[in-house]
Design a protein around this motif. Structure first.
Motif, PDB file in Angstrom:
ATOM      1  N   ILE A   1      78.190 -12.039  12.209  1.00 14.76           N
ATOM      2  CA  ILE A   1      77.604 -12.787  11.091  1.00 14.76           C
ATOM      3  C   ILE A   1      76.452 -13.630  11.634  1.00 14.76           C
ATOM      4  N   GLU A   2      75.250 -13.434  11.121  1.00 12.26           N
ATOM      5  CA  GLU A   2      74.089 -14.187  11.596  1.00 12.26           C
ATOM      6  C   GLU A   2      74.230 -15.644  11.176  1.00 12.26           C
ATOM      7  N   VAL A   3      74.446 -16.528  12.156  1.00 13.20           N
ATOM      8  CA  VAL A   3      74.671 -17.942  11.871  1.00 13.20           C
ATOM      9  C   VAL A   3      73.347 -18.686  11.980  1.00 13.20           C
ATOM     10  N   HIS A   4      72.925 -19.292  10.858  1.00  6.95           N
ATOM     11  CA  HIS A   4      71.650 -20.011  10.831  1.00  6.95           C
ATOM     12  C   HIS A   4      71.723 -21.222   9.912  1.00  6.95           C
ATOM     13  N   GLY A   5      72.885 -21.790   9.751  1.00  6.54           N
ATOM     14  CA  GLY A   5      73.045 -22.972   8.913  1.00  6.54           C
ATOM     15  C   GLY A   5      74.495 -23.141   8.516  1.00  6.54           C
ATOM     16  N   PHE A   6      74.746 -24.128   7.671  1.00 10.12           N
ATOM     17  CA  PHE A   6      76.117 -24.485   7.331  1.00 10.12           C
ATOM     18  C   PHE A   6      76.881 -23.352   6.648  1.00 10.12           C
ATOM     19  N   GLU A   7      76.284 -22.725   5.637  1.00  6.29           N
ATOM     20  CA  GLU A   7      77.019 -21.732   4.865  1.00  6.29           C
ATOM     21  C   GLU A   7      77.389 -20.521   5.713  1.00  6.29           C
ATOM     22  N   SER A   8      76.448 -20.026   6.513  1.00 11.07           N
ATOM     23  CA  SER A   8      76.753 -18.879   7.371  1.00 11.07           C
ATOM     24  C   SER A   8      77.735 -19.282   8.470  1.00 11.07           C
ATOM     25  N   ALA A   9      77.663 -20.531   8.946  1.00  7.69           N
ATOM     26  CA  ALA A   9      78.627 -21.005   9.946  1.00  7.69           C
ATOM     27  C   ALA A   9      80.035 -21.030   9.367  1.00  7.69           C
ATOM     28  N   GLU A  10      80.152 -21.419   8.097  1.00  3.43           N
ATOM     29  CA  GLU A  10      81.471 -21.423   7.463  1.00  3.43           C
ATOM     30  C   GLU A  10      82.036 -20.011   7.348  1.00  3.43           C
ATOM     31  N   ARG A  11      81.174 -19.040   7.023  1.00  2.00           N
ATOM     32  CA  ARG A  11      81.643 -17.647   6.952  1.00  2.00           C
ATOM     33  C   ARG A  11      82.097 -17.163   8.322  1.00  2.00           C
ATOM     34  N   ALA A  12      81.332 -17.495   9.350  1.00  2.00           N
ATOM     35  CA  ALA A  12      81.714 -17.090  10.701  1.00  2.00           C
ATOM     36  C   ALA A  12      83.010 -17.768  11.131  1.00  2.00           C
ATOM     37  N   ALA A  13      83.168 -19.032  10.750  1.00  4.21           N
ATOM     38  CA  ALA A  13      84.395 -19.751  11.103  1.00  4.21           C
ATOM     39  C   ALA A  13      85.616 -19.043  10.537  1.00  4.21           C
TER      40      ALA A  13
END
Length: 330
Positions: free
Chosen positions: A196-208
């Motif tokens: 998952i390309e992490v580039h901010g809060f929302e994508s970080a939450e998906r990766a988490a």
């Protein structure tokens, strides 16, 4: 005896660092401004960070029989780390070659050497020797993956809170995640591990949630100057998301920021602090580590971390973490 200590299982290196105005392009030579030789390795850095944060800390790892052995062992002891679980093996101590530019960005080549000699049997002996004093185990990925996987399982079985900083990012056995309580990747590591390309809060939450779906209890993804995201899975299957703002600092060298974060977090958890307080202490330590050149020299002590926290309390210039409770996880 109180179980308020930290056991770090991982790498120990001699860090050879060159500083220059900019990093060379491929095939290019540039003139540097400075050079340092210090204790390093993500394991040793975490151990120093935890010890400087006030936790009784044991380092379990391997060093060689060369001149670097004395440098790294002396440095561990000077920082208050117990070295009874560090083994000397034939050959050379691990080395990291680090280059840092004027903005504080870096690149690193790690040669594991003695770190590759760490075995599951050594890990078991270290857990047995320290289990009456330790509450938290810290892990990274600069020793063989099979050893890290075994350490996570054995640490969990011994009742330790297992914290994994998955760096440098690499493929791991799928079953390792069930033994990890907290995982602490940065953006690039989370991207590499989850896809998952992490580039901010929302994508970080998906990766988490990728980590949580594989058995991890809490994922803490650091986002540099943007702060950090925590997603914790509750017993009822719901997810509690928290966003933590960054502390304002002027970076000089980001080399050990992640190690400072995880080490201070582990020390705070071992001392019995609540989750949000432990995360903020980790973030303050990580921020301060970027303001000093070098790895182990940049790791802040408890006094410096407390001062930064006092200067930026949650209810003043830094608002309290925003908690978002999600529905039941699928």
């Amino acid at each position: 005896m109180a179980r308020d200590g930290v056991l770090v299982v991982g790498s120990i290196t001699a860090d050879v660092t060159a500083f220059s105005r900019r990093l060379p392009r491929r095939g290019e030579t540039v003139l540097g401004d400075d050079f340092t030789l210090f204790l390093g390795g993500k394991g040793a850095n975490q151990a120093v960070a935890a010890a400087r944060a006030g936790a009784p800390t044991w380092m379990a790892g391997c060093v060689g029989e060369d001149l670097f052995r004395g440098i790294v062992m002396d440095s561990l002891r000077e920082h208050g780390v117990h070295t009874s679980e560090v083994r000397t093996v034939p050959g050379r101590t691990g080395v990291a070659h680090i280059r840092v530019d004027a903005s504080g960005e870096n690149d690193i080549v790690i040669t594991p050497l003695a770190n590759a000699a760490l075995t599951t049997e050594m890990v078991d002996l270290s857990i047995a020797a320290t289990r009456d004093r330790t509450r938290v185990m810290l892990l990274q990925l600069e020793v063989p993956a099979a050893v890290t996987r075994h350490a996570a399982a054995a640490g969990a079985e011994a009742g330790l809170t297992v914290v994994l900083d998955p760096a440098p990012a690499q493929e791991l056995p799928e079953d390792v995640w069930a033994h990890v309580d907290i995982v602490t990747p940065n953006e690039s590591e989370a991207t590499a591990l989850t896809g998952i390309e992490v580039h901010g809060f929302e994508s970080a939450e998906r990766a988490a949630r990728w980590f949580l779906d594989r058995g991890v209890r809490q994922a803490l993804i650091t986002l540099g100057g943007a702060g950090a995201v925590s997603v914790l899975r509750a017993a009822d299957g719901s997810d509690v998301t928290s966003r933590f703002p960054a502390f304002p600092v002027v970076p000089v060298d980001t080399t050990a920021a992640g190690d400072a974060f995880t080490g201070a977090l582990g020390a705070a958890l071992a001392a019995g602090l609540g989750n949000d307080d432990a995360v903020r202490r980790g973030m303050a330590a990580g921020a301060l580590a970027t303001t000093v050149a070098g790895a182990s020299p940049s790791l802040p002590d408890r006094t410096a971390v407390s001062a930064l926290l006092a200067a930026h309390p949650p209810l003043s210039s830094h608002p309290a973490p925003a908690h978002i409770t999600e529905g039941a996880a699928s």
